[in-house]
Scaffold this motif. Structure first.
Motif, PDB file in Angstrom:
ATOM      1  N   THR A  88       0.818  -1.205   0.000  1.00 12.31           N
ATOM      2  CA  THR A  88       0.000   0.000   0.000  1.00 12.31           C
ATOM      3  C   THR A  88       0.852   1.256   0.000  1.00 12.31           C
ATOM      4  OG1 THR A  88      -0.164  -0.064   2.424  1.00 12.31           O
ATOM      5  CG2 THR A  88      -1.923  -1.140   1.172  1.00 12.31           C
ATOM      6  N   ARG A  89       0.208   2.360  -0.234  1.00  7.94           N
ATOM      7  CA  ARG A  89       0.895   3.642  -0.363  1.00  7.94           C
ATOM      8  C   ARG A  89       0.409   4.602   0.708  1.00  7.94           C
ATOM      9  NH1 ARG A  89       0.189   8.105  -5.078  1.00  7.94           N
ATOM     10  NH2 ARG A  89       2.360   8.676  -5.356  1.00  7.94           N
ATOM     11  N   ARG A  90       1.339   5.188   1.438  1.00  6.13           N
ATOM     12  CA  ARG A  90       0.980   6.122   2.504  1.00  6.13           C
ATOM     13  C   ARG A  90       0.568   7.462   1.918  1.00  6.13           C
ATOM     14  NH1 ARG A  90       6.115   6.935   5.850  1.00  6.13           N
ATOM     15  NH2 ARG A  90       6.816   7.386   3.729  1.00  6.13           N
ATOM     16  N   ALA A  91      -0.186   8.225   2.703  1.00  9.14           N
ATOM     17  CA  ALA A  91      -0.603   9.558   2.267  1.00  9.14           C
ATOM     18  C   ALA A  91       0.607  10.432   1.976  1.00  9.14           C
ATOM     19  CB  ALA A  91      -1.482  10.203   3.341  1.00  9.14           C
ATOM     20  N   GLU A  92       1.663  10.248   2.762  1.00  9.53           N
ATOM     21  CA  GLU A  92       2.873  11.061   2.592  1.00  9.53           C
ATOM     22  C   GLU A  92       3.600  10.774   1.279  1.00  9.53           C
ATOM     23  OE1 GLU A  92       2.102   9.286   5.242  1.00  9.53           O
ATOM     24  OE2 GLU A  92       1.652  10.849   6.718  1.00  9.53           O
ATOM     25  N   ASP A  93       3.296   9.628   0.670  1.00  8.93           N
ATOM     26  CA  ASP A  93       3.950   9.259  -0.585  1.00  8.93           C
ATOM     27  C   ASP A  93       3.266   9.878  -1.806  1.00  8.93           C
ATOM     28  OD1 ASP A  93       5.813   7.686   0.754  1.00  8.93           O
ATOM     29  OD2 ASP A  93       4.495   5.941   0.733  1.00  8.93           O
ATOM     30  N   ALA A  94       2.031  10.312  -1.631  1.00 12.71           N
ATOM     31  CA  ALA A  94       1.306  10.972  -2.720  1.00 12.71           C
ATOM     32  C   ALA A  94       1.779  12.418  -2.814  1.00 12.71           C
ATOM     33  CB  ALA A  94      -0.192  10.911  -2.471  1.00 12.71           C
ATOM     34  N   LYS A  95       2.179  12.839  -3.992  1.00  9.91           N
ATOM     35  CA  LYS A  95       2.737  14.191  -4.166  1.00  9.91           C
ATOM     36  C   LYS A  95       1.789  15.139  -4.887  1.00  9.91           C
ATOM     37  CE  LYS A  95       6.431  12.783  -2.155  1.00  9.91           C
ATOM     38  NZ  LYS A  95       6.621  13.130  -0.731  1.00  9.91           N
ATOM     39  N   GLY A  96       0.854  14.603  -5.657  1.00  9.68           N
ATOM     40  CA  GLY A  96      -0.067  15.448  -6.398  1.00  9.68           C
ATOM     41  C   GLY A  96       0.613  16.142  -7.572  1.00  9.68           C
ATOM     42  N   LEU A  97      -0.131  16.388  -8.636  1.00  7.60           N
ATOM     43  CA  LEU A  97       0.434  17.107  -9.776  1.00  7.60           C
ATOM     44  C   LEU A  97       0.704  18.552  -9.400  1.00  7.60           C
ATOM     45  CD1 LEU A  97      -1.686  15.800 -12.789  1.00  7.60           C
ATOM     46  CD2 LEU A  97       0.494  14.944 -11.918  1.00  7.60           C
ATOM     47  N   ASN A  98       1.762  19.108  -9.939  1.00  9.29           N
ATOM     48  CA  ASN A  98       2.153  20.479  -9.626  1.00  9.29           C
ATOM     49  C   ASN A  98       1.535  21.487 -10.587  1.00  9.29           C
ATOM     50  OD1 ASN A  98       3.897  20.089  -7.355  1.00  9.29           O
ATOM     51  ND2 ASN A  98       5.421  19.210  -8.740  1.00  9.29           N
ATOM     52  N   THR A  99       1.547  22.753 -10.191  1.00  3.89           N
ATOM     53  CA  THR A  99       1.082  23.815 -11.063  1.00  3.89           C
ATOM     54  C   THR A  99       2.000  23.895 -12.285  1.00  3.89           C
ATOM     55  OG1 THR A  99       2.408  25.424  -9.830  1.00  3.89           O
ATOM     56  CG2 THR A  99       0.118  25.160  -9.169  1.00  3.89           C
ATOM     57  N   GLY A 100       1.411  24.314 -13.394  1.00  6.33           N
ATOM     58  CA  GLY A 100       2.163  24.354 -14.644  1.00  6.33           C
ATOM     59  C   GLY A 100       2.077  23.061 -15.427  1.00  6.33           C
ATOM     60  N   THR A 101       1.490  22.033 -14.797  1.00  8.30           N
ATOM     61  CA  THR A 101       1.356  20.717 -15.434  1.00  8.30           C
ATOM     62  C   THR A 101       0.073  20.669 -16.270  1.00  8.30           C
ATOM     63  OG1 THR A 101       2.465  19.677 -13.557  1.00  8.30           O
ATOM     64  CG2 THR A 101       1.183  18.232 -14.997  1.00  8.30           C
ATOM     65  N   LYS A 102       0.125  19.957 -17.374  1.00  8.67           N
ATOM     66  CA  LYS A 102      -1.066  19.715 -18.177  1.00  8.67           C
ATOM     67  C   LYS A 102      -1.995  18.796 -17.381  1.00  8.67           C
ATOM     68  CE  LYS A 102      -3.069  20.110 -22.340  1.00  8.67           C
ATOM     69  NZ  LYS A 102      -3.383  21.407 -22.980  1.00  8.67           N
ATOM     70  N   ALA A 103      -3.224  19.232 -17.185  1.00  7.34           N
ATOM     71  CA  ALA A 103      -4.174  18.447 -16.387  1.00  7.34           C
ATOM     72  C   ALA A 103      -4.650  17.229 -17.169  1.00  7.34           C
ATOM     73  CB  ALA A 103      -5.366  19.310 -16.003  1.00  7.34           C
ATOM     74  N   PRO A 104      -4.603  16.040 -16.575  1.00  4.65           N
ATOM     75  CA  PRO A 104      -5.141  14.858 -17.245  1.00  4.65           C
ATOM     76  C   PRO A 104      -6.637  15.032 -17.512  1.00  4.65           C
ATOM     77  CG  PRO A 104      -3.766  14.235 -15.374  1.00  4.65           C
ATOM     78  CD  PRO A 104      -3.986  15.714 -15.281  1.00  4.65           C
ATOM     79  N   LEU A 105      -7.047  14.780 -18.735  1.00  2.00           N
ATOM     80  CA  LEU A 105      -8.466  14.889 -19.094  1.00  2.00           C
ATOM     81  C   LEU A 105      -9.193  13.609 -18.694  1.00  2.00           C
ATOM     82  CD1 LEU A 105      -8.103  16.530 -22.625  1.00  2.00           C
ATOM     83  CD2 LEU A 105      -8.589  17.655 -20.437  1.00  2.00           C
ATOM     84  N   PHE A 106     -10.470  13.731 -18.397  1.00  5.71           N
ATOM     85  CA  PHE A 106     -11.238  12.557 -17.978  1.00  5.71           C
ATOM     86  C   PHE A 106     -12.722  12.783 -18.203  1.00  5.71           C
ATOM     87  CE2 PHE A 106     -10.739  15.294 -14.239  1.00  5.71           C
ATOM     88  CZ  PHE A 106     -12.057  15.436 -13.814  1.00  5.71           C
TER      89      PHE A 106
END
Length: 207
Positions: free
Chosen positions: A22-40
């Motif tokens: 499993t992955r801890r909350a602290e391991d999630a970094k989130g996409l940064n500003t300036g990044t192309k947002a994934p479409l969905f």
């Protein structure tokens, strides 16, 4: 005594394996500003489809990740967003909120918060994974969520992994670029309406 030891060893082994995969909350970094947002695309509480690419043609999008209808902090956060929704929409923005919960549970959240913006079902955690906000809570925490808060994560989600999103907020401009984010592994810390309004693009058009 022997059976107690065996049970203890089994429990420790299960906990170790759970921690390993499993992955801890602290391991999630989130996409940064300036990044192309994934479409969905995703369905809402009424099983109607929302398409991010189409929405961005009309103006910027405020994308909010939340944990679920069972989360008191999420309830308060989305209710606060709803209370000031007109201030956000007056700037031409669309607000959407995404969770791993199936449509019937999105409806529970809508009833609790009065949300008139769209609540979306993140089937298979695809959206949360794309924005790098997915994690798995520790077993003891999951026990609390499922028993004390009646989260029913295995029932309300698309699978039994019981993953959750960091409750992050992203502003995406009409060019599909992330221009602002609020991201904190501490689920108590959420975006404010004031910060969202301050960071929305000015006089943005889709043309």
């Amino acid at each position: 005594m022997k059976s107690v030891i065996i049970t203890l060893l089994f429990t420790l082994s299960f906990s170790f394996l759970h921690a390993q995969k499993t992955r801890r909350a602290e391991d999630a970094k989130g996409l940064n500003t300036g990044t192309k947002a994934p479409l969905f695309s995703a369905i809402d509480a009424d099983s109607s489809e929302f398409n991010l690419s189409a929405a961005l043609k009309d103006g910027p999008v405020v994308l909010i990740f939340y944990r679920g209808f069972w989360c008191p902090v999420c309830n308060k956060h989305l209710a606060t967003i709803q209370d000031s929704l007109s201030l956000v929409t007056k700037k031409g923005a669309t607000v959407i909120a995404v969770s791993p919960e199936k449509p019937e549970y999105l409806d529970k959240m809508r009833e609790k918060t009065g949300a008139q913006f769209r609540l979306l079902y993140d089937d298979g955690y695809k959206i949360a994974d794309a924005y790098d906000v997915t994690f798995t809570p520790p077993l003891a925490t999951l026990f609390t969520y499922n028993t004390v808060l009646n989260a029913k994560l295995k029932e309300s989600h698309s699978d039994d992994s019981q993953r959750l999103p960091i409750p992050a907020t992203y502003i995406i401009n009409t060019k599909g670029i992330i221009t602002w984010r609020q991201f904190d592994p501490d689920y108590h810390n959420r975006s404010t309406v004031k910060a969202i309004i301050e960071h929305l693009p000015v006089h943005e058009t889709g043309h």
